[in-house]
Design an enzyme around this catalytic site. Structure first.
Site, short mmCIF file in Angstrom:
data_model
loop_
_atom_site.label_atom_id
_atom_site.label_comp_id
_atom_site.label_asym_id
_atom_site.label_seq_id
_atom_site.Cartn_x
_atom_site.Cartn_y
_atom_site.Cartn_z
CD GLU B 60 10.64 -23.41 -10.78
OE1 GLU B 60 11.31 -23.83 -11.73
OE2 GLU B 60 11.02 -23.48 -9.59
CG HIS B 129 16.12 -16.07 -4.03
ND1 HIS B 129 17.04 -16.48 -4.95
CD2 HIS B 129 15.49 -17.21 -3.62
CE1 HIS B 129 16.98 -17.79 -5.09
NE2 HIS B 129 16.04 -18.26 -4.29
C1 LIG Z 1 13.97 -21.99 -10.26
C2 LIG Z 1 13.98 -22.22 -8.80
N1 LIG Z 1 12.97 -22.92 -8.26
C3 LIG Z 1 12.95 -23.14 -6.94
C4 LIG Z 1 13.94 -22.65 -6.14
C5 LIG Z 1 13.89 -22.88 -4.64
N2 LIG Z 1 14.91 -23.86 -4.29
C6 LIG Z 1 16.11 -23.47 -3.85
S1 LIG Z 1 17.11 -24.74 -3.59
C7 LIG Z 1 15.95 -25.87 -4.03
C8 LIG Z 1 16.26 -27.32 -3.99
C9 LIG Z 1 17.39 -27.70 -4.88
O1 LIG Z 1 17.85 -28.96 -4.54
P1 LIG Z 1 19.18 -29.58 -5.14
O2 LIG Z 1 19.31 -29.21 -6.57
O3 LIG Z 1 19.16 -31.02 -4.83
O4 LIG Z 1 20.37 -28.85 -4.39
P2 LIG Z 1 20.81 -28.95 -2.84
O5 LIG Z 1 20.11 -27.84 -2.16
O6 LIG Z 1 20.47 -30.27 -2.34
O7 LIG Z 1 22.29 -28.66 -2.84
C10 LIG Z 1 14.77 -25.22 -4.38
C11 LIG Z 1 13.54 -25.88 -4.78
C12 LIG Z 1 14.97 -21.90 -6.75
N3 LIG Z 1 15.95 -21.35 -6.04
N4 LIG Z 1 14.98 -21.72 -8.08
#
Ligand SMILES: Cc1ncc(C[n+]2csc(CCOP(=O)(O)OP(=O)(O)O)c2C)c(N)n1
Ligand SMILES: [Mg+2]
Lengths: 325, 328
Positions: B60, B129
């Protein structure tokens, strides 16, 4: 056929892996059903497909070791020993939940079991794991800090800052990346310049290893070895476990960005049936014994759902409680 | 007029501004291929291609820093932060960089950029959130803060934000995406930054609100009209700059005010607006100003108690009754 499983651990332990994976899968699938019924609300990120990582890794750690994770953490909590009834109650928002209904699916926590939290800000758990490892070393405790995270999290500043920090201060942190190839709808090579995640640690001189995250024994062996290294050297170590989530990112995601062929390829590698097959072929368990285990797991999850349904809601006044000590 | 949702109105504004000005481009997590986690960027990749609709890593602070650089370099970035909660990871680039650069460098450069962020509570997304951080942004000089309540304002304000040469924080309420309303057909129908809108005329009491709180205030005003209480509803739309004149003009007329904010009460925008009303209208007030706010607690997950923490029509009604009668 070469024996892959026999003698890795006593038979009872090997069978317990199956039980833990099965209860995790069953728990998640029942969560999906309860979400559809409106009993679970908010975000719900399911772990189905990734069970071998939580089960193998947890077995490779000591009970005193800290575990931290993100928001896809039900299985990690349950495998560590958090009562499935209290996890389900948390998801229902009931007062009997592990966090009194205040946390929800993404924020499980049980310090008595050294399960130090599910965090929903991507990358939030990295520095906290480092801090816990620092506290453990400072107090002369024999424990390490195991930090689970996804492939998407490795582009946060906290990832790089924490890897550097853990190595600089020589702290016992085991970083475990669950690379399921997607961060929501973005495939790993579209978000990471170096998609081979374990290679990223070379900038911090942290040893790393890649392991098949669909194979519970491979994960167990890798984590056990790594955890011992961390304990022995007091320095960080990094594991990348490649895996796949069978469902969408959350219940709100139909996962249209993945092809049917890709899904099928991974489904064929489902860690549960493949492991069951191995147990039977090597004569460690019979099909009937496994069926008994499956029935027992279903009963545990049934009981969790009933407990959650029958539990009371928190009182309105609870919103003012537990904010300050 | 078209009838459309808040989401579609925002989507239309993005498309119209991208067609109008080739220097406008969109970036953010999952905005391109996935078309946005709230689908506000639907169809953008297909129409404008990969050079102008860009998926980013989950980084971000750097999403905003890159936008600052691109804006300084002559482009007009529209960044999406997946939700306002993640803006906290970008506060360094937002507050220390974006909001300072023009002034700190003596007016020699400017940053024509927009940061869109969905926000607000009420969907049981838990403490990390469900935040309403509007006041955090309002507190910082050097950038504008917009927060529409209706589809028409969403479209008109987003177009203004993109065309404006100042950095703009553009908040969108997650619970309003599916709400519908009339939107003027004219693509040049833009809503000026810094102008509040009187969404309902009334005589007895002024309700000052914004975003989803405006929607609730209008609902309460409608109910109370049947009971002989006439509420005027001022929808701020623009939180910074704040349209003090429209607020004061209404309060001068009604002599009573209720300020509704979704954010935490302590140091919230309600306190700021209340204080401006006291500064300018003290002698005219028939009753003390009431504030309806989010409770000063981290948001609990459980829907049973989440409700308690967010202003509801019932709490707004109580406050209006109190300024009218002196008691609840
Ligand atoms: C700081 C932040 N940015 C964006 C999000 C929105 N978000 C939630 S999960 C995610 C993807 C994360 O992917 P990964 O680390 O591969 O974990 P997975 O869901 O595949 O277990 C995003 C962008 C968030 N929760 N926190
Ligand atoms: Mg992932």
């Amino acid at each position: 056929m070469e024996a892959r499983l026999r003698n890795v651990l006593p038979d009872q332990e090997l069978i317990r892996f199956y039980e833990q994976m099965f209860v995790s899968r069953e728990f998640e699938e029942r969560c999906a059903e309860q979400y559809t019924k409106g009993h679970i609300t908010g975000f719900l990120h399911l772990y189905s497909g990734q069970e071998a990582v939580a089960v193998g890794a947890t077995a490779g750690l000591h009970r005193d070791d800290y575990i931290l994770s993100a928001y896809r953490e039900h299985a990690q909590a349950i495998v560590r020993g958090v009562d499935p009834k209290r996890v389900m109650a948390e998801l229902f928002g009931k007062a009997t939940g592990v966090c009194k209904g205040k946390g929800g699916s993404m924020h499980l926590f049980d310090p008595k079991l050294n399960f130090m939290g599910g965090y929903a800000i991507v990358g939030g758990q990295f520095p906290i794991s480092v801090g816990l490892a620092f506290a453990a070393r400072y107090r002369g405790e024999d424990r390490i800090s195991a930090c689970f995270f996804g492939d998407g999290a490795v582009n946060q500043g906290t990832f790089h800052e924490s890897l550097n920090w853990a190595q600089l201060w020589q702290l016992p942190v085991l970083f475990i990346c669950e690379n399921n190839y997607y961060g929501i709808g973005t495939e790993v090579h579209r978000s990471s310049a170096l998609a081979s995640i374990h290679k990223r640690t070379c900038g911090y001189d942290i040893p790393s290893e890649k392991v098949d995250g669909m194979d519970v024994i491979a994960v167990y062996r890798a984590v056990k070895y790594a955890a011992e290294k961390v304990r022995e050297t007091g320095r960080p170590y990094f594991i990348e476990a490649t895996t796949y989530r069978f469902r969408g990112h959350s219940m709100a995601d139909p996962a249209k960005y993945r092809s049917a062929a890709e899904n099928e390829m991974w489904r064929a590698r489902d860690p549960l049936p493949n492991y069951a097959k191995g147990l039977i072929e090597e004569g460690i368990a019979t099909r009937e014994a496994l069926a008994d285990i499956e029935a027992r797991c279903r009963a545990i999850v049934d009981e969790a759902v009933t407990f959650a349904e029958e539990s009371p809601w928190p009182d309105d006044g609870a919103v003012w409680e537990d904010i300050y000590v | 007029m078209f009838e459309m949702t808040y989401r579609d109105a925002l989507n239309l504004a993005l498309k119209e501004e991208m067609r109008r000005d080739p220097s406008v481009f969109v970036l953010g997590e999952d905005v391109a291929l996935y078309e946005g986690s709230f689908k506000v960027t639907r169809g953008l990749l297909a129409e404008f291609g990969e050079e102008r609709v860009k998926d980013t890593p989950i980084s971000e602070n750097t999403i905003i820093g890159v936008s600052v650089g691109a804006a300084m370099g002559g482009l007009r970035p529209v960044a999406e932060l997946m939700t306002v909660n993640f803006a906290l990871l970008a506060m360094d680039q937002i507050v220390n960089h974006m909001a300072k650069i023009r002034s700190m460098f003596g007016g020699q450069t400017f940053l024509p950029m927009t940061i869109r962020m969905p926000g607000g509570g009420g969907s049981q997304l838990g403490a990390q959130h469900s935040q309403s951080l509007e006041t955090y942004f309002m507190h910082c000089p050097g950038m504008y803060v917009l927060y529409p309540a209706t589809p028409a304002d969403a479209r008109g304000l987003l177009k203004s934000a993109i065309r404006d040469n100042n950095p703009v924080i553009f908040l969108e309420h997650e619970l309003l995406y599916n709400s519908k309303g009339e939107v003027p057909e004219d693509p040049e129908h833009i809503i000026p930054i810094g102008k509040a809108d009187v969404k309902r005329l009334g005589d007895h009491v002024t309700i000052v609100a914004y975003a989803r709180m405006t929607v609730l205030a209008l609902q309460v005003a409608e109910e109370l009209a049947g009971e002989g209480i006439s509420c005027e509803v001022v929808d701020l739309r623009s939180l910074a700059p704040l349209d003090e004149e429209t607020i004061l003009e209404s309060v001068r007329k009604t002599g009573r005010a209720v300020v509704v904010e979704e954010c935490w009460r302590t140091c919230g925008l309600g306190g700021e607006i209340t204080s401006r009303i006291y500064e300018h209208c003290f002698d005219l007030l028939k009753a003390p100003v009431e504030r309806v706010s989010g409770l000063d607690v981290p948001m609990p997950y459980s829907r049973k108690i989440e409700k308690v923490c967010i202003p509801q029509p019932g709490t707004i009604r109580q406050a209006v009754t109190k300024v009218m009668t002196g008691k609840y």
